[in-house]
Every structure is written in structure tokens, then in C-alpha cells.
Design a protein around this motif. Structure first.
Motif, PDB file in Angstrom:
ATOM      1  N   ILE A 218     -39.509 -25.878 -10.378  1.00 56.83           N
ATOM      2  CA  ILE A 218     -39.677 -24.564 -11.008  1.00 56.83           C
ATOM      3  C   ILE A 218     -40.869 -24.603 -11.952  1.00 56.83           C
ATOM      4  O   ILE A 218     -40.852 -25.292 -12.970  1.00 56.83           O
ATOM      5  N   PHE A 219     -41.906 -23.851 -11.609  1.00 54.35           N
ATOM      6  CA  PHE A 219     -43.125 -23.834 -12.410  1.00 54.35           C
ATOM      7  C   PHE A 219     -43.018 -22.842 -13.568  1.00 54.35           C
ATOM      8  O   PHE A 219     -43.482 -23.119 -14.679  1.00 54.35           O
ATOM      9  N   ALA A 220     -42.416 -21.674 -13.308  1.00 53.40           N
ATOM     10  CA  ALA A 220     -42.327 -20.650 -14.361  1.00 53.40           C
ATOM     11  C   ALA A 220     -41.152 -19.714 -14.105  1.00 53.40           C
ATOM     12  O   ALA A 220     -40.710 -19.547 -12.965  1.00 53.40           O
ATOM     13  N   VAL A 221     -40.665 -19.127 -15.195  1.00 55.89           N
ATOM     14  CA  VAL A 221     -39.578 -18.150 -15.124  1.00 55.89           C
ATOM     15  C   VAL A 221     -39.965 -16.922 -15.947  1.00 55.89           C
ATOM     16  O   VAL A 221     -40.389 -17.052 -17.105  1.00 55.89           O
ATOM     17  N   TYR A 222     -39.806 -15.746 -15.344  1.00 54.38           N
ATOM     18  CA  TYR A 222     -40.092 -14.482 -16.029  1.00 54.38           C
ATOM     19  C   TYR A 222     -38.809 -13.663 -16.107  1.00 54.38           C
ATOM     20  O   TYR A 222     -38.146 -13.439 -15.090  1.00 54.38           O
ATOM     21  N   ILE A 223     -38.470 -13.227 -17.314  1.00 55.68           N
ATOM     22  CA  ILE A 223     -37.276 -12.393 -17.517  1.00 55.68           C
ATOM     23  C   ILE A 223     -37.700 -11.096 -18.211  1.00 55.68           C
ATOM     24  O   ILE A 223     -38.228 -11.133 -19.332  1.00 55.68           O
ATOM     25  N   ARG A 224     -37.460  -9.984 -17.547  1.00 59.39           N
ATOM     26  CA  ARG A 224     -37.765  -8.689 -18.165  1.00 59.39           C
ATOM     27  C   ARG A 224     -36.663  -8.331 -19.164  1.00 59.39           C
ATOM     28  O   ARG A 224     -35.475  -8.401 -18.835  1.00 59.39           O
ATOM     29  N   ARG A 225     -37.070  -7.935 -20.354  1.00 61.47           N
ATOM     30  CA  ARG A 225     -36.109  -7.588 -21.406  1.00 61.47           C
ATOM     31  C   ARG A 225     -35.716  -6.110 -21.284  1.00 61.47           C
ATOM     32  O   ARG A 225     -36.508  -5.220 -21.530  1.00 61.47           O
ATOM     33  N   ILE A 226     -34.468  -5.871 -20.899  1.00 61.69           N
ATOM     34  CA  ILE A 226     -33.936  -4.517 -20.715  1.00 61.69           C
ATOM     35  C   ILE A 226     -32.795  -4.255 -21.695  1.00 61.69           C
ATOM     36  O   ILE A 226     -32.726  -3.224 -22.342  1.00 61.69           O
ATOM     37  N   HIS A 227     -31.900  -5.224 -21.797  1.00 61.01           N
ATOM     38  CA  HIS A 227     -30.648  -5.086 -22.551  1.00 61.01           C
ATOM     39  C   HIS A 227     -30.849  -5.563 -23.993  1.00 61.01           C
ATOM     40  O   HIS A 227     -30.950  -6.765 -24.257  1.00 61.01           O
ATOM     41  N   LYS A 228     -30.893  -4.637 -24.939  1.00 58.63           N
ATOM     42  CA  LYS A 228     -31.155  -4.979 -26.342  1.00 58.63           C
ATOM     43  C   LYS A 228     -30.135  -5.952 -26.915  1.00 58.63           C
ATOM     44  O   LYS A 228     -30.471  -6.855 -27.683  1.00 58.63           O
TER      45      LYS A 228
END
Length: 348
Positions: A298-308
């Protein structure tokens, strides 16, 4: 006897008329999804259905039409244990559908396949339907030489869905269509840059879209992706749902998502993977577990922030992955993710 035959014939015609009005196929249909493979193994898969919705040809901004069109996607009847065949470089392969109509061909090619998309045709081998030569067509991808591959979630990762609120998710799903739904601002450009990174103009890095959404939504999702210019890829969705379960769309168990991602990673031992998801459901936990199992893959992980309300817990998961040497980005806007990709050398 003739009266009885006429009555049966009349009832059959009425049934066919009703099904036509509902835009439903009343003959077997083979749905072939995009498959994937390498010189070691190729996988093609899909569903055989006795009852299925006809392909949508027109799109209108009418919520009643959109609701009906969406509900039709769940008016399905699987064809269990159907005998199927396909040809690959002169070799005929056979398989049988499962009790839910799902089928899979899995084989080792005799010669190294050329990189790119390959067209395939799958035939129904049931004696009753042989005269009609029922066939489904699809494609399988053999990735070009690459350093990276990308595995992305769908809902609330690039497709605005409001997955954390079932009522709002259902409202959007039922009143919009594949061409009126919207992606997050900047996400398409980011994905296009990732797909093109390090490749020639006619090539692309492999993209896999793994979601808890049902196979019922395959055509909807692929049409949305095509309409918005997302990278062409392989879609791995969840179990087919019937009409009575439409209200539970997207609310599948997420454990199978972990296994689907594992199978992709194991299929390409020479590639480094980038995982893209969001914090509305289980992506942070699933991706963390994947990182634990495949720390060197696993080179990178992206998580979109939706849930405050999840910020603190998800940030803790992200920090843990960072300590393992994985590049992580927990972001609100796609511009942040793009900037991060440039910083770590994923895109120019």
C-alpha cells in the motif's frame, strides 16, 4: 382443450404486455461485467437473469420517471445453475451460475495476453435456449506496465450520495438519474491525473471500483462514470438485491469488501496500490486492515472527510497508517488530495 390453450395463450400475451410496459426483459439475459487479469490468471464474471430491466435509453429531469427507472433495477429474477461457455484464444471454457445467478470464469492463459482491454462473449448453453443463441458481451483488462494501481470506493468518495443518512440516500437515488447525479468538485480531474500518471497517451493505470452498492446498480454507476469522464475500470459490487430489499440499498455487510480488495492486490504482486475512500461507513477500518495485511503493497491512502462526528476516530486510524510508512491524506476537498498526490510524486 382448445379453449384451455387459447386461455393460456391469452394470459401469456397479457403477461408479456405488462412486462413490456414495465420495460422488463422476460427472456434470459447474460450481464457481463468488466473483468481483469494478468499472464497468470484472468477472471470474467457477471449474472444470468430470467427477468431483468431493459437498458435505459433516455434520461429526463422527471423524478417520477427516475424513481420508476431506479425501482426497475431491482425487478430481477436470477437464473440459477445456468450452463455457460466462452472462448479465449481458441479454447472453450465452461462454467455454471450460482443460485443467485452470479457466474465466474477463471483461467490461466496459455500465452501471455497483450496489455489493454479484451472483448469477450459468453453464451447460454441451456438446451431450451440454444436456438436463440443468447449471448452477453463484456471486456477484461490486462493492465499496461505500471507502478501503481488504484482501488476506489464509489458512494461519497467520488459520487455524492449521503450514505450516512439512509432517508437522504434513498431520496437522491430515487429522484435523480445517472446523468443528473453529481461528483464532488475536482474529483474527476484528480482521478484522470492518477490514471495517466507515468503512462503514454493511449494507456492508463488500472482502476478498480469496489463498493457495498449492489450489482443492480452496475449500469447506473458505469453510465455515471462514463458521463463524467472517470477512468475506465473494473467494478466489484455487492450481492444482487430483489425488489423487496430496495430500501436497504447500499446497506450491505462490508466484510466482503475487504475480501474483494484482497483478491485484487493478490492478483498483481508487482504493483503498489493506492486506496481511495471516505469516512461515511467502513472505509477507514477496512483500509487500515488492508494496510496491516499488505504493509509493503500500500503506497497511499486517501479518505474524504464527510462525517463531522467521525473526525477524531478516523484521524487516529490515519495516523496509525502513517506510522507504517504509508502516505495518507484525510481531506475535505479534492484540491487537497490533488496537492498531496503531487507532493508524494503520484502525479506531476
Amino acid at each position: 382443450m382448445k379453449h384451455k390453450e387459447k386461455k393460456i395463450s391469452l394470459l401469456k400475451k397479457i403477461k408479456q404486455k405488462i412486462l413490456f410496459l414495465f420495460r422488463l426483459n422476460h427472456h434470459p439475459v447474460i450481464k457481463v461485467y468488466n473483468g481483469y487479469g494478468s499472464s497468470e490468471k484472468i477472471i470474467a464474471f457477471g449474472h444470468v437473469l430470467k427477468l431483468s430491466p431493459m437498458m435505459r435509453k433516455t434520461y429526463r429531469h422527471n423524478w417520477l420517471v427516475n424513481t420508476f427507472s431506479m425501482l426497475r433495477l431491482f425487478m430481477v429474477k436470477p437464473f440459477p445453475y445456468a450452463k455457460l461457455s466462452m472462448a479465449w484464444e481458441g479454447t472453450i471454457l465452461y462454467t455454471e451460475s450460482q443460485d443467485d445467478g452470479f457466474f465466474k470464469f477463471e483461467w490461466q492463459p496459455e500465452t501471455k495476453p497483450v496489455a489493454g482491454w479484451h472483448s469477450i462473449s459468453i453464451y447460454l448453453e441451456e438446451e431450451k435456449y440454444k436456438v436463440r443463441k443468447i449471448c452477453g458481451t463484456g471486456q477484461v483488462i490486462i493492465p499496461f506496465d505500471s507502478q501503481h494501481a488504484f482501488i476506489s470506493d464509489i458512494d461519497d468518495t467520488f459520487l455524492i450520495s449521503n450514505s450516512s443518512r439512509l432517508s437522504k440516500r434513498l431520496y437522491i437515488l430515487l429522484t435523480k438519474n445517472a446523468r443528473s447525479r453529481k461528483p464532488f468538485e475536482g474529483v474527476v480531474k484528480h482521478y484522470q491525473q492518477l490514471a495517466a500518471a507515468g503512462q503514454k497517451s493511449n494507456m492508463a493505470n488500472p482502476f478498480f471500483y469496489v463498493s457495498s452498492s449492489e450489482w443492480n446498480l452496475y449500469n447506473f454507476i458505469t453510465e455515471f462514470s462514463r458521463e463524467n469522464g472517470l477512468p475506465k475500470g473494473v467494478y466489484l459490487l455487492n450481492e444482487l438485491k430483489k425488489f423487496k430489499d430496495v430500501w436497504r440499498t447500499g446497506q450491505n455487510k462490508h466484510a466482503t469488501k475487504f475480501m474483494r480488495i484482497v483478491r485484487i492486490i493478490e492478483a498483481y504482486p508487482h504493483l503498489q496500490f493506492i486506496l481511495l475512500g471516505d469516512d461515511t461507513q467502513e472505509d477507514p477500518n477496512i483500509y487500515s486492515a488492508i494496510a496491516d495485511h499488505f504493509a509493503d503493497k500500500i503506497f497511499a491512502v486517501y479518505i474524504r472527510r464527510i462525517h463531522k462526528n467521525k473526525y477524531k476516530s478516523v484521524q487516529g486510524i490515519v495516523d496509525k497508517m502513517k506510522t507504517s510508512g504509508i502516505h495518507c491524506c484525510y481531506f475535505m476537498h479534492s484540491s487537497e488530495a490533488t496537492a498531496h498526490s503531487k507532493k508524494i510524486g503520484l502525479v506531476v
